[in-house]
Scaffold this motif. Structure first.
Motif, PDB file in Angstrom:
ATOM      1  N   SER A  65       0.836  -1.199   0.000  1.00 42.84           N
ATOM      2  CA  SER A  65       0.000   0.000   0.000  1.00 42.84           C
ATOM      3  C   SER A  65       0.875   1.255   0.000  1.00 42.84           C
ATOM      4  O   SER A  65       0.596   2.221  -0.727  1.00 42.84           O
ATOM      5  N   TRP A  66       1.944   1.256   0.787  1.00 43.61           N
ATOM      6  CA  TRP A  66       2.832   2.424   0.841  1.00 43.61           C
ATOM      7  C   TRP A  66       3.459   2.689  -0.529  1.00 43.61           C
ATOM      8  O   TRP A  66       3.510   3.823  -0.980  1.00 43.61           O
ATOM      9  N   LEU A  67       3.940   1.637  -1.155  1.00 45.38           N
ATOM     10  CA  LEU A  67       4.573   1.809  -2.468  1.00 45.38           C
ATOM     11  C   LEU A  67       3.573   2.342  -3.493  1.00 45.38           C
ATOM     12  O   LEU A  67       3.913   3.187  -4.320  1.00 45.38           O
ATOM     13  N   ARG A  68       2.354   1.860  -3.431  1.00 41.30           N
ATOM     14  CA  ARG A  68       1.321   2.338  -4.356  1.00 41.30           C
ATOM     15  C   ARG A  68       1.025   3.822  -4.114  1.00 41.30           C
ATOM     16  O   ARG A  68       0.891   4.605  -5.066  1.00 41.30           O
ATOM     17  N   GLN A  69       0.936   4.220  -2.852  1.00 40.11           N
ATOM     18  CA  GLN A  69       0.652   5.617  -2.525  1.00 40.11           C
ATOM     19  C   GLN A  69       1.789   6.541  -2.970  1.00 40.11           C
ATOM     20  O   GLN A  69       1.540   7.653  -3.463  1.00 40.11           O
ATOM     21  N   ILE A  70       3.025   6.086  -2.809  1.00 40.91           N
ATOM     22  CA  ILE A  70       4.172   6.898  -3.244  1.00 40.91           C
ATOM     23  C   ILE A  70       4.159   7.048  -4.758  1.00 40.91           C
ATOM     24  O   ILE A  70       4.419   8.134  -5.297  1.00 40.91           O
ATOM     25  N   GLU A  71       3.862   5.962  -5.474  1.00 42.25           N
ATOM     26  CA  GLU A  71       3.805   6.032  -6.930  1.00 42.25           C
ATOM     27  C   GLU A  71       2.696   6.968  -7.401  1.00 42.25           C
ATOM     28  O   GLU A  71       2.849   7.673  -8.400  1.00 42.25           O
ATOM     29  N   GLU A  72       1.583   6.985  -6.696  1.00 36.83           N
ATOM     30  CA  GLU A  72       0.495   7.902  -7.047  1.00 36.83           C
ATOM     31  C   GLU A  72       0.951   9.351  -6.889  1.00 36.83           C
ATOM     32  O   GLU A  72       0.638  10.209  -7.724  1.00 36.83           O
ATOM     33  N   LEU A  73       1.707   9.628  -5.820  1.00 37.28           N
ATOM     34  CA  LEU A  73       2.224  10.983  -5.629  1.00 37.28           C
ATOM     35  C   LEU A  73       3.220  11.340  -6.721  1.00 37.28           C
ATOM     36  O   LEU A  73       3.189  12.451  -7.265  1.00 37.28           O
ATOM     37  N   ARG A  74       4.080  10.410  -7.085  1.00 35.92           N
ATOM     38  CA  ARG A  74       5.058  10.691  -8.140  1.00 35.92           C
ATOM     39  C   ARG A  74       4.365  10.991  -9.469  1.00 35.92           C
ATOM     40  O   ARG A  74       4.800  11.857 -10.227  1.00 35.92           O
ATOM     41  N   GLY A  75       3.283  10.281  -9.730  1.00 36.94           N
ATOM     42  CA  GLY A  75       2.522  10.561 -10.945  1.00 36.94           C
ATOM     43  C   GLY A  75       1.870  11.932 -10.903  1.00 36.94           C
ATOM     44  O   GLY A  75       1.793  12.634 -11.921  1.00 36.94           O
ATOM     45  N   ALA A  76       1.435  12.347  -9.708  1.00 39.14           N
ATOM     46  CA  ALA A  76       0.773  13.647  -9.563  1.00 39.14           C
ATOM     47  C   ALA A  76       1.741  14.806  -9.684  1.00 39.14           C
ATOM     48  O   ALA A  76       1.319  15.954  -9.875  1.00 39.14           O
ATOM     49  N   LEU A  77       3.047  14.528  -9.599  1.00 37.34           N
ATOM     50  CA  LEU A  77       4.036  15.605  -9.723  1.00 37.34           C
ATOM     51  C   LEU A  77       4.054  16.196 -11.131  1.00 37.34           C
ATOM     52  O   LEU A  77       4.627  17.267 -11.351  1.00 37.34           O
ATOM     53  N   GLU A  78       3.456  15.491 -12.087  1.00 35.28           N
ATOM     54  CA  GLU A  78       3.402  16.015 -13.451  1.00 35.28           C
ATOM     55  C   GLU A  78       2.522  17.257 -13.542  1.00 35.28           C
ATOM     56  O   GLU A  78       2.647  18.041 -14.470  1.00 35.28           O
ATOM     57  N   VAL A  79       1.623  17.415 -12.581  1.00 31.49           N
ATOM     58  CA  VAL A  79       0.805  18.626 -12.536  1.00 31.49           C
ATOM     59  C   VAL A  79       1.347  19.514 -11.426  1.00 31.49           C
ATOM     60  O   VAL A  79       2.157  19.106 -10.602  1.00 31.49           O
ATOM     61  N   ASN A  80       0.895  20.742 -11.404  1.00 27.14           N
ATOM     62  CA  ASN A  80       1.429  21.725 -10.451  1.00 27.14           C
ATOM     63  C   ASN A  80       0.704  21.606  -9.114  1.00 27.14           C
ATOM     64  O   ASN A  80      -0.120  22.438  -8.760  1.00 27.14           O
ATOM     65  N   LEU A  81       1.034  20.562  -8.330  1.00 20.65           N
ATOM     66  CA  LEU A  81       0.364  20.359  -7.065  1.00 20.65           C
ATOM     67  C   LEU A  81       1.142  21.019  -5.930  1.00 20.65           C
ATOM     68  O   LEU A  81       2.332  21.311  -6.048  1.00 20.65           O
ATOM     69  N   ASN A  82       0.456  21.251  -4.821  1.00 20.18           N
ATOM     70  CA  ASN A  82       1.086  21.802  -3.617  1.00 20.18           C
ATOM     71  C   ASN A  82       1.815  20.665  -2.915  1.00 20.18           C
ATOM     72  O   ASN A  82       1.209  19.768  -2.347  1.00 20.18           O
ATOM     73  N   ARG A  83       3.152  20.705  -2.941  1.00 18.84           N
ATOM     74  CA  ARG A  83       3.932  19.584  -2.413  1.00 18.84           C
ATOM     75  C   ARG A  83       3.778  19.428  -0.898  1.00 18.84           C
ATOM     76  O   ARG A  83       3.815  18.308  -0.397  1.00 18.84           O
ATOM     77  N   LYS A  84       3.612  20.523  -0.184  1.00 17.28           N
ATOM     78  CA  LYS A  84       3.453  20.411   1.274  1.00 17.28           C
ATOM     79  C   LYS A  84       2.174  19.666   1.625  1.00 17.28           C
ATOM     80  O   LYS A  84       2.184  18.745   2.443  1.00 17.28           O
ATOM     81  N   ILE A  85       1.077  20.064   0.994  1.00 13.39           N
ATOM     82  CA  ILE A  85      -0.191  19.390   1.265  1.00 13.39           C
ATOM     83  C   ILE A  85      -0.122  17.932   0.840  1.00 13.39           C
ATOM     84  O   ILE A  85      -0.568  17.027   1.551  1.00 13.39           O
ATOM     85  N   ALA A  86       0.465  17.690  -0.343  1.00 11.88           N
ATOM     86  CA  ALA A  86       0.568  16.322  -0.855  1.00 11.88           C
ATOM     87  C   ALA A  86       1.444  15.454   0.041  1.00 11.88           C
ATOM     88  O   ALA A  86       1.129  14.289   0.293  1.00 11.88           O
ATOM     89  N   SER A  87       2.549  16.016   0.548  1.00 12.03           N
ATOM     90  CA  SER A  87       3.451  15.258   1.417  1.00 12.03           C
ATOM     91  C   SER A  87       2.781  14.928   2.740  1.00 12.03           C
ATOM     92  O   SER A  87       2.859  13.790   3.224  1.00 12.03           O
TER      93      SER A  87
END
Length: 260
Positions: free
Chosen positions: A228-250
């Protein structure tokens, strides 16, 4: 476009995570000229998947009707990110990862790197000699220490306050490449601990110099949790392609990981 010391070899590469149309237009013009010194002209587009739409469209004509003495080489670690029109006009050549032992030997003999450092660089390079040579071992260890503390908070101590503090330090990383590298390090630590929990041989562990710490984490790690952790990290890495707020995402990532 960057020219090498050879008059017939040049490269286009990303600037601030993008290849714009300008360098590709220059490549298009230069590709029409005959070689100055050699038998052919070679143009390399590094990380070609970073081309924007205008750059990719500008490259199409050159790919369709190249001069006989012109060779174009596109490199990418994510070929599916290239437009289908580009892929269909290229011959795909895949490169297998270089064994860690060969990279380690090169680093110790060719670069005079200490054996322990060379072993770690070779194991974390994912089969890329260039990655191993470019990495700063001390910077890697510092970043890994922070990720290890975070993983320890998630498994052994359950200290939510320390976890949020780690997340704040993590989110404060300004450089996107460094941020993504930290995510890769965290993934590698989770995979190592998961492998140990499953009884995999120690020789397969990437961060072998952290074996005692990883074994303690492995004793408290569940397979479903690691997956589950690895899947969640990969989802965040994919979301980095858009201009997301890294603090909120982290913060969201580590709170979700803590609740898994």
């Amino acid at each position: 476009m960057i020219w090498s010391e050879h008059a017939d070899v040049a490269m286009a590469r990303p600037y601030k995570q993008i290849i714009r149309v300008g360098p590709i237009r220059e490549l298009e013009r230069e590709a029409n000229f005959r070689p100055f010194e050699g038998a052919a002209r070679v143009f390399i587009i590094e990380d070609a998947d970073y081309m924007n739409e205008q750059a990719a469209n500008a490259l199409l004509k050159t790919l369709e009707e190249p001069e006989p003495t012109t060779h174009l080489i596109l490199t990418t670690t994510n070929p599916t990110a290239l437009p289908a029109t580009i892929r269909s006009r290229c011959q795909t050549i895949q490169f297998a990862p270089i064994p860690a032992g060969e990279i380690e030997k090169f680093l110790t003999e060719g670069r005079s790197i200490a054996p322990k450092d060379a072993e770690l660089l070779a194991r974390t390079s994912r089969g890329s000699l260039g990655r191993a040579c470019a990495a700063d071992i001390e910077t890697y260890r510092e970043g890994r220490e922070a990720m290890l503390a975070m993983l320890t908070s998630l498994t052994l101590t359950g200290d939510r306050v320390e976890l949020l503090r780690s997340a704040e330090r993590f989110a404060a990383i300004k450089d996107r490449d460094e941020y993504e590298q930290s995510l890769e390090v965290l993934e590698a630590l989770i995979r190592d601990a998961w492998a140990l929990s499953l009884g995999r041989p120690k020789e397969t562990i990437v961060n072998i110099d952290l074996l005692p710490e990883l074994q303690r984490i492995a004793g408290d790690l569940r397979s479903a949790q690691a997956a589950s952790w690895l899947r969640q990290i990969e989802e965040l890495r994919g979301a980095l392609e858009v201009n997301l707020n890294r603090k909120i995402a982290s913060d969201a990532l580590f709170l979700r990981m803590a609740s898994t």
